[in-house]
Design a protein around this motif. Structure first.
Motif, PDB file in Angstrom:
ATOM      1  N   GLU A  15      64.146  39.491  20.365  1.00 27.70           N
ATOM      2  CA  GLU A  15      64.407  38.055  20.395  1.00 27.70           C
ATOM      3  C   GLU A  15      64.647  37.540  18.983  1.00 27.70           C
ATOM      4  OE1 GLU A  15      62.214  35.485  23.623  1.00 27.70           O
ATOM      5  OE2 GLU A  15      61.099  35.400  21.741  1.00 27.70           O
ATOM      6  N   ARG A  16      65.617  36.627  18.868  1.00 23.45           N
ATOM      7  CA  ARG A  16      65.886  35.973  17.587  1.00 23.45           C
ATOM      8  C   ARG A  16      66.037  34.493  17.913  1.00 23.45           C
ATOM      9  NH1 ARG A  16      70.030  38.470  13.511  1.00 23.45           N
ATOM     10  NH2 ARG A  16      70.465  39.685  15.356  1.00 23.45           N
ATOM     11  N   LEU A  25      64.339  28.116   9.548  1.00 23.45           N
ATOM     12  CA  LEU A  25      63.420  29.211   9.833  1.00 23.45           C
ATOM     13  C   LEU A  25      63.890  29.981  11.061  1.00 23.45           C
ATOM     14  CD1 LEU A  25      60.712  30.393   8.808  1.00 23.45           C
ATOM     15  CD2 LEU A  25      59.603  29.015  10.546  1.00 23.45           C
ATOM     16  N   ILE A  26      64.092  31.279  10.884  1.00 26.22           N
ATOM     17  CA  ILE A  26      64.453  32.162  11.994  1.00 26.22           C
ATOM     18  C   ILE A  26      63.220  32.979  12.342  1.00 26.22           C
ATOM     19  CG2 ILE A  26      65.857  34.131  12.701  1.00 26.22           C
ATOM     20  CD1 ILE A  26      68.030  33.127  10.846  1.00 26.22           C
ATOM     21  N   ILE A  27      62.955  33.111  13.629  1.00 27.38           N
ATOM     22  CA  ILE A  27      61.823  33.903  14.094  1.00 27.38           C
ATOM     23  C   ILE A  27      62.373  35.150  14.786  1.00 27.38           C
ATOM     24  CG2 ILE A  27      59.786  33.954  15.562  1.00 27.38           C
ATOM     25  CD1 ILE A  27      59.858  30.805  15.282  1.00 27.38           C
ATOM     26  N   LEU A  28      62.036  36.303  14.241  1.00 29.68           N
ATOM     27  CA  LEU A  28      62.455  37.580  14.805  1.00 29.68           C
ATOM     28  C   LEU A  28      61.267  38.176  15.544  1.00 29.68           C
ATOM     29  CD1 LEU A  28      64.203  38.979  11.606  1.00 29.68           C
ATOM     30  CD2 LEU A  28      65.311  37.898  13.574  1.00 29.68           C
ATOM     31  N   THR A  29      61.462  38.537  16.808  1.00 28.01           N
ATOM     32  CA  THR A  29      60.395  39.154  17.587  1.00 28.01           C
ATOM     33  C   THR A  29      60.813  40.574  17.919  1.00 28.01           C
ATOM     34  OG1 THR A  29      59.804  37.010  18.548  1.00 28.01           O
ATOM     35  CG2 THR A  29      58.951  38.980  19.648  1.00 28.01           C
ATOM     36  N   TYR A  30      59.978  41.510  17.523  1.00 24.77           N
ATOM     37  CA  TYR A  30      60.176  42.930  17.814  1.00 24.77           C
ATOM     38  C   TYR A  30      59.084  43.341  18.798  1.00 24.77           C
ATOM     39  CZ  TYR A  30      63.146  43.272  13.618  1.00 24.77           C
ATOM     40  OH  TYR A  30      64.138  43.125  12.683  1.00 24.77           O
ATOM     41  N   ALA A  31      59.383  44.291  19.690  1.00 24.48           N
ATOM     42  CA  ALA A  31      58.386  44.735  20.667  1.00 24.48           C
ATOM     43  C   ALA A  31      58.440  46.247  20.842  1.00 24.48           C
ATOM     44  CB  ALA A  31      58.622  44.045  22.012  1.00 24.48           C
ATOM     45  N   TYR A  38      53.817  43.244  20.416  1.00 25.70           N
ATOM     46  CA  TYR A  38      54.939  42.642  19.694  1.00 25.70           C
ATOM     47  C   TYR A  38      54.584  42.396  18.239  1.00 25.70           C
ATOM     48  CZ  TYR A  38      52.545  38.165  19.603  1.00 25.70           C
ATOM     49  OH  TYR A  38      51.637  37.168  19.347  1.00 25.70           O
ATOM     50  N   TYR A  39      55.637  42.211  17.458  1.00 21.89           N
ATOM     51  CA  TYR A  39      55.510  41.883  16.036  1.00 21.89           C
ATOM     52  C   TYR A  39      56.474  40.734  15.779  1.00 21.89           C
ATOM     53  CZ  TYR A  39      56.127  42.357  10.971  1.00 21.89           C
ATOM     54  OH  TYR A  39      56.217  42.127   9.625  1.00 21.89           O
ATOM     55  N   ARG A  40      55.965  39.670  15.193  1.00 19.24           N
ATOM     56  CA  ARG A  40      56.802  38.505  14.912  1.00 19.24           C
ATOM     57  C   ARG A  40      56.973  38.356  13.415  1.00 19.24           C
ATOM     58  NH1 ARG A  40      55.187  34.314  18.659  1.00 19.24           N
ATOM     59  NH2 ARG A  40      56.622  35.449  19.962  1.00 19.24           N
ATOM     60  N   LYS A  41      58.216  38.145  13.017  1.00 19.61           N
ATOM     61  CA  LYS A  41      58.551  38.022  11.605  1.00 19.61           C
ATOM     62  C   LYS A  41      59.305  36.711  11.419  1.00 19.61           C
ATOM     63  CE  LYS A  41      60.986  40.959   8.273  1.00 19.61           C
ATOM     64  NZ  LYS A  41      61.683  42.228   8.155  1.00 19.61           N
ATOM     65  N   GLU A  42      58.827  35.872  10.533  1.00 23.04           N
ATOM     66  CA  GLU A  42      59.515  34.617  10.242  1.00 23.04           C
ATOM     67  C   GLU A  42      60.298  34.779   8.961  1.00 23.04           C
ATOM     68  OE1 GLU A  42      56.649  31.483  10.176  1.00 23.04           O
ATOM     69  OE2 GLU A  42      56.271  31.622  12.323  1.00 23.04           O
ATOM     70  N   ARG A  43      61.517  34.265   8.986  1.00 16.56           N
ATOM     71  CA  ARG A  43      62.387  34.391   7.820  1.00 16.56           C
ATOM     72  C   ARG A  43      62.963  33.017   7.501  1.00 16.56           C
ATOM     73  NH1 ARG A  43      66.633  38.921   8.232  1.00 16.56           N
ATOM     74  NH2 ARG A  43      64.816  40.162   7.737  1.00 16.56           N
ATOM     75  N   PHE A  48      72.969  28.998   2.093  1.00 15.77           N
ATOM     76  CA  PHE A  48      74.028  29.616   2.884  1.00 15.77           C
ATOM     77  C   PHE A  48      74.252  31.064   2.479  1.00 15.77           C
ATOM     78  CE2 PHE A  48      76.506  25.794   4.572  1.00 15.77           C
ATOM     79  CZ  PHE A  48      76.155  26.101   5.873  1.00 15.77           C
ATOM     80  N   GLY A  49      74.113  31.342   1.214  1.00 14.02           N
ATOM     81  CA  GLY A  49      74.341  32.683   0.706  1.00 14.02           C
ATOM     82  C   GLY A  49      73.177  33.624   0.916  1.00 14.02           C
ATOM     83  N   ASP A  50      72.102  33.122   1.501  1.00 10.77           N
ATOM     84  CA  ASP A  50      70.893  33.920   1.709  1.00 10.77           C
ATOM     85  C   ASP A  50      71.078  34.807   2.938  1.00 10.77           C
ATOM     86  OD1 ASP A  50      68.387  34.992   1.763  1.00 10.77           O
ATOM     87  OD2 ASP A  50      67.375  33.157   2.389  1.00 10.77           O
ATOM     88  N   VAL A  51      71.612  36.001   2.717  1.00 18.78           N
ATOM     89  CA  VAL A  51      71.856  36.918   3.818  1.00 18.78           C
ATOM     90  C   VAL A  51      70.954  38.129   3.629  1.00 18.78           C
ATOM     91  CG1 VAL A  51      73.558  38.372   4.945  1.00 18.78           C
ATOM     92  CG2 VAL A  51      74.242  36.169   3.990  1.00 18.78           C
ATOM     93  N   ARG A  52      70.068  38.324   4.580  1.00 19.82           N
ATOM     94  CA  ARG A  52      69.202  39.500   4.561  1.00 19.82           C
ATOM     95  C   ARG A  52      69.418  40.255   5.857  1.00 19.82           C
ATOM     96  NH1 ARG A  52      63.757  36.579   3.307  1.00 19.82           N
ATOM     97  NH2 ARG A  52      65.018  34.711   3.359  1.00 19.82           N
ATOM     98  N   ASP A  53      69.496  41.555   5.755  1.00 16.65           N
ATOM     99  CA  ASP A  53      69.779  42.362   6.926  1.00 16.65           C
ATOM    100  C   ASP A  53      68.630  42.318   7.932  1.00 16.65           C
ATOM    101  OD1 ASP A  53      72.178  43.065   5.813  1.00 16.65           O
ATOM    102  OD2 ASP A  53      71.494  45.018   5.104  1.00 16.65           O
ATOM    103  N   THR A  54      69.008  42.220   9.191  1.00 15.07           N
ATOM    104  CA  THR A  54      68.067  42.345  10.291  1.00 15.07           C
ATOM    105  C   THR A  54      68.389  43.658  10.974  1.00 15.07           C
ATOM    106  OG1 THR A  54      67.946  39.952  10.611  1.00 15.07           O
ATOM    107  CG2 THR A  54      67.297  41.326  12.473  1.00 15.07           C
TER     108      THR A  54
END
Length: 94
Positions: A15-16, A25-31, A38-43, A48-54
């Motif tokens: 889930e994103r 704030l983007i919330i990434l949910t891994y399971a 589950y593991y939840r990661k907030e980013r 605009f230039g802040d691009v981090r790989d998911t």
């Protein structure tokens, strides 16, 4: 703990979502593939230039995993985690 102790658990992106409270704030949910943990990661996106790989999966310390108590959510997470595992390598950027 014995020799079969696990240092980390691989969890898959299921889930994103964007936070209702904070616009950037983007919330990434891994399971887990079973959907029971589950593991939840907030980013926070700082620009605009802040691009981090998911990535499709991450390895996390078992102590950082939460328990999914809702059966329907467990099934949803399990289905999505297994689909991600079949379609992507763990290091795939998605």
């Amino acid at each position: 703990m014995g020799d079969d102790a696990v240092d980390s658990v691989r969890v898959w992106l299921v889930e994103r979502t964007y936070s209702d409270d904070e616009q950037n704030l983007i919330i990434l949910t891994y399971a887990t593939p079973e959907g029971d943990r589950y593991y939840r990661k907030e980013r926070a996106l700082t620009s605009f230039g802040d691009v981090r790989d998911t990535t499709a999966a991450v390895a996390v310390d078992p102590g950082n995993l939460g328990t999914v108590d809702d059966v329907d959510q467990q099934e949803q997470y399990a289905t999505e985690a297994q689909r991600m595992r079949e379609v992507h390598e763990s290091s795939d950027v998605i």
